[in-house]
Design an enzyme around this catalytic site. Structure first.
Site, PDB file in Angstrom:
ATOM      1  N   LYS A 214     -13.692  19.008  10.518  1.00 39.23           N
ATOM      2  CA  LYS A 214     -14.583  19.230  11.665  1.00 39.23           C
ATOM      3  C   LYS A 214     -14.547  20.705  12.025  1.00 39.23           C
ATOM      4  CE  LYS A 214     -13.269  14.613  13.190  1.00 39.23           C
ATOM      5  NZ  LYS A 214     -12.264  14.427  12.129  1.00 39.23           N
TER       6      LYS A 214
ATOM      7  N   GLU B  81      -6.629  -3.309  -0.056  1.00 46.89           N
ATOM      8  CA  GLU B  81      -6.967  -4.409   0.834  1.00 46.89           C
ATOM      9  C   GLU B  81      -8.213  -5.185   0.410  1.00 46.89           C
ATOM     10  OE1 GLU B  81      -4.782  -1.247   3.216  1.00 46.89           O
ATOM     11  OE2 GLU B  81      -6.282  -1.322   1.627  1.00 46.89           O
TER      12      GLU B  81
ATOM     13  N   THR C 124       0.843  -1.187   0.000  1.00 45.66           N
ATOM     14  CA  THR C 124       0.000   0.000   0.000  1.00 45.66           C
ATOM     15  C   THR C 124       0.881   1.240   0.000  1.00 45.66           C
ATOM     16  OG1 THR C 124      -0.100   0.077   2.422  1.00 45.66           O
ATOM     17  CG2 THR C 124      -1.793  -1.198   1.287  1.00 45.66           C
TER      18      THR C 124
ATOM     19  N   TRP D   1     -19.498  18.375  10.402  1.00 40.29           N
ATOM     20  CA  TRP D   1     -18.526  17.662   9.574  1.00 40.29           C
ATOM     21  C   TRP D   1     -18.701  18.127   8.140  1.00 40.29           C
ATOM     22  CZ3 TRP D   1     -17.692  11.806  10.916  1.00 40.29           C
ATOM     23  CH2 TRP D   1     -17.208  11.717  12.218  1.00 40.29           C
TER      24      TRP D   1
END
Length: 548
Positions: free
Chosen positions: A445, A335, A188, A450
Site C-alpha cells: 500500500k 485448506e 499448514t 495498491w
C-alpha cells in the site's frame, strides 16, 4: 404432504464414498499396470493391492484401530503410496508429516495429531530421536530402511517396514464405514504461529479426485491427463496429499514413477528412462530442472507439468515452453483439497500472440467443476468480472476442509459468512479466467495505491540474467510503504539495479504498472538465494525481518 425422499430397499447398497472405492477399476481393469520406485523396484497394481492389505494387517497387529492416527515420515516412495490407501481404508487417519519443518514443529504436529504409530525413513530417525522424550502418544515406530541396514536407535521400534509386511497377511478385509470419517490430516506451513491441522474425510478425497480428474481429462489435446500418460509426482507427498494427483493416477490406472528424494539429475533420468509425461511441482523445482537439463542431454518435449504453490512467472513459463514442456498453472491451498482451478487453455483457443498464451498459462485459471468460486468485496458482494475490479477469492466446493483441528476460532474466521476465505486478492475476466493479484498480507500500500508484489516479481524476472525475485513492502515515512526487491541472478550473470529499474519504468510509461511499484535503486538488493518455506514458497516474513 408425502415425502419425496428416496427410501432404499433393505438390500440396497448405498455406496459410501470411501478411498477404497478408488481402487476398484484399477484392480479389475489395470491390474498389470506398473508402479516403480526410482526405476529400481517395480511391481504391478495387483501386487500394490496385496501390499496395501499387508500394511493394514501389520498396523492392526500394532494396535491401530478405527480412529487411530498413523504418521508417515518418508520421501516420495511406493511406501507412501501404499500408506495413502492402506491407512485410511482401515478407518485410521493418515498423517503426512512435513519433514522439512524444524524438530520442534514436527514435535508439535505429532503431539497435536495424537499420532500413535510413526512410519519413519531411516534418514529421519535422528530427527525423531531428538524429540522422542517429549512425544506424548507415539507407541510404535516402524523404520523404512530402504534396503539399507537398520539404524541404531533407542526409539520404540516395532520392526522394519518390509519385514513387517512380509510377515503380514495380504487378505485384509477393508470394512465400510461413514464416508465423513477422517482419512488424512496434515499441517499448514504458515510463517507465524504454530502449524494448523487440516483434515479431509474419505468423501472429500473421493470428490476432489473426481472433480480434478474431470477437469484434467476434459481437453481434447494439450494440458490434459489420459490413460496412456506416465505420472511422476514432484510435489512432496507430505504436502496436501501431493495435490491429490496420486489418487487420480491410481484411479485411472496410470503407470506411476515415484522418485524418492528430489535430485534434479535423477528426476531427469527417470523422465527419460520411464517416459514420464505428466508431473506437477513448484516453480523452484521447475527452475532446477531447466538448469540441470541445459546442454541438450534431455528431451523434455511433451512433458505436461502443472505449477502451483507460488505464481508461475511469464519468464519461467517461456523458458519451459522453449524446452517443449506443456506447462500451466494450478491454484489451491492446503485448506481447499487443494485444486480449485487450472489454467488450461480454452477449446479452439487461438492466441493473438505468444504473450497472450503465456498470460493464460500463468494465470490462476478457471474453476474446476462443482466449485462456487467467487471474488468479493468486504461485504461478500461479487465484484465485476471485468479484469480490473479486485476482491478476495472465497469458495465453496464439496471437498474443502471444514475447519482447523482443535482451533475453533481460526476455523470460524476461515469460514466467515459461510464461505472459505482464501486471503488471496484477484480479478476475474469476462471469460471466467482468474488472475491472483496478491495475498492480502503481501499487497503493498503505497502512494494511495495498491501494488501487486506478484506482478512486479514477474516483470523483474523478464530482465536478462535474473533467475528469480521477491518483492515486499517496507515502511516509508512519506508513502506508508514502498516496494523493495530481492533479486537472485542466474549463475555467471551480472545484473545491475539500474537495469531492473529502467525495465520497470518502461512498464510505467505503458501504464502497465504505477510509478509507485518501482523500487528505488537502494531498495533493489541482490542475494544468493531467496528464503523459502518448507514447501517451496517464498518466505516473505523472513525478508520483511531482514529489511527492518
Amino acid at each position: 404432504m408425502q415425502s419425496n425422499l428416496i427410501t432404499p430397499t433393505p438390500s440396497a447398497y448405498t455406496y459410501p464414498l470411501l478411498v477404497k472405492q478408488l481402487l476398484l477399476n484399477s484392480q479389475s481393469l489395470y491390474g498389470d499396470q506398473e508402479i516403480t520406485y526410482r526405476g529400481e523396484l517395480r511391481y504391478s497394481f495387483h501386487a500394490f493391492r496385496q501390499r496395501v492389505g499387508r500394511l493394514a494387517s501389520a498396523l492392526t497387529a500394532l494396535g491401530v484401530r478405527h480412529g487411530s492416527t498413523v504418521a508417515v515420515m518418508d520421501w516420495d516412495s511406493h511406501r507412501y503410496l501404499e500408506s495413502y490407501f492402506g491407512i485410511p481404508m482401515m478407518g485410521a487417519t493418515l498423517f503426512t508429516v512435513n519433514v522439512r519443518l524444524s524438530a520442534q514443529q514436527i514435535l508439535y504436529t505429532l503431539n497435536d495429531s495424537e499420532a500413535e504409530v510413526v512410519l519413519v525413513h531411516a534418514d529421519f530417525v535422528p530427527l525423531l530421536e531428538e524429540i522422542k522424550g517429549d512425544l506424548a502418544c507415539v507407541r510404535h515406530v516402524v523404520v523404512l530402511a530402504d534396503g539399507e541396514p537398520m539404524p541404531q536407535t533407542s526409539l520404540p521400534v516395532a520392526g522394519e517396514y518390509e519385514v513387517l509386511l512380509g510377515q503380514a497377511s495380504p487378505d485384509f478385509t477393508f470394512p465400510d464405514f461413514d464416508e465423513h470419517t477422517k482419512a488424512a490430516t496434515f499441517y499448514t506451513t504458515g510463517t507465524t504461529g504454530d502449524p494448523k491441522g487440516v483434515s479431509y474425510s474419505h468423501r472429500d478425497i473421493v470428490l476432489h479426485t473426481m472433480a480434478t480428474a474431470m477437469t484434467l481429462c476434459s481437453p481434447r489435446d494439450g494440458q490434459r491427463l489420459h490413460r496412456e500418460d506416465v505420472y511422476m509426482p514432484i510435489t512432496p507427498m507430505f504436502h496436501v496429499l501431493a495435490w491429490g494427483i496420486p489418487y487420480i493416477a491410481v484411479t485411472l490406472g496410470l503407470k506411476i514413477v515415484l522418485p524418492g528424494r528430489y535430485v534434479p539429475e535423477l528426476l531427469l533420468k527417470l523422465h527419460d528412462t520411464e517416459k514420464v509425461t505428466f508431473s506437477h511441482c513448484v516453480p523452484t523445482i521447475l527452475q532446477m530442472l531447466l538448469q540441470a537439463s541445459q546442454g541438450g542431454m534431455h528431451d523434455l518435449s511433451g512433458w505436461k507439468v502443472i505449477i502451483g504453490g507460488s505464481a508461475l512467472s511469464p519468464a519461467l513459463c517461456e523458458a519451459a515452453l522453449e524446452c517443449g514442456i506443456d506447462v500451466f498453472a494450478g491454484y489451491g491451498m492446503s485448506e481447499t483439497g487443494p485444486v480449485v482451478s487450472l489454467a488450461q487453455l480454452p477449446p479452439r483457443f487461438k492466441p493473438a500472440n505468444r504473450q497472450e498464451e503465456v498470460w493464460m498459462r500463468c494465470s490462476t485459471g478457471r474453476p474446476v467443476p462443482m466449485s462456487d468460486f467467487r471474488i468479493v468485496d468486504e461485504n461478500l458482494c461479487d465484484v465485476p468480472h471485468d479484469g480490473k475490479s479486485q476482491g478476495e477469492i472465497v469458495l465453496r466446493t464439496p471437498y474443502l476442509t471444514q475447519g482447523y483441528f482443535k482451533k475453533p476460532d481460526a476455523s470460524e474466521a476461515l469460514w466467515q459468512g459461510g464461505y472459505l476465505h482464501t486471503q488471496d486478492i484477484a480479478v476475474m475476466m469476462p471469460n471466467g479466467f482468474v488472475q491472483i493479484v496478491d495475498r492480502i498480507k503481501d499487497v503493498i500500500k503505497t502512494g494511495g495505491e495498491w501494488v501487486s508484489s506478484i506482478e512486479v516479481e514477474g516483470l523483474i524476472a523478464e530482465v536478462p540474467g535474473v533467475q528469480e525475485s521477491a518483492v515486499i513492502g517496507v515502511r516509508d515515512a512519506k508513502w506508508g510503504e514502498r516496494p523493495m526487491a530481492f533479486v537472485v541472478c542466474k549463475p555467471g550473470a551480472k545484473v545491475k539495479a539500474g537495469a531492473i529499474r529502467e525495465h520497470l519504468l518502461r512498464y510505467v510509461e505503458s501504464k502497465r504498472i504505477s510509478k509507485y511499484a518501482v523500487p528505488e535503486l537502494d531498495r533493489i538488493t541482490f542475494v544468493a538465494e531467496i528464503p523459502k518455506t518448507s514447501v517451496g514458497k517464498i518466505n516473505k516474513k523472513v525478508l520483511r525481518d531482514r529489511a527492518v
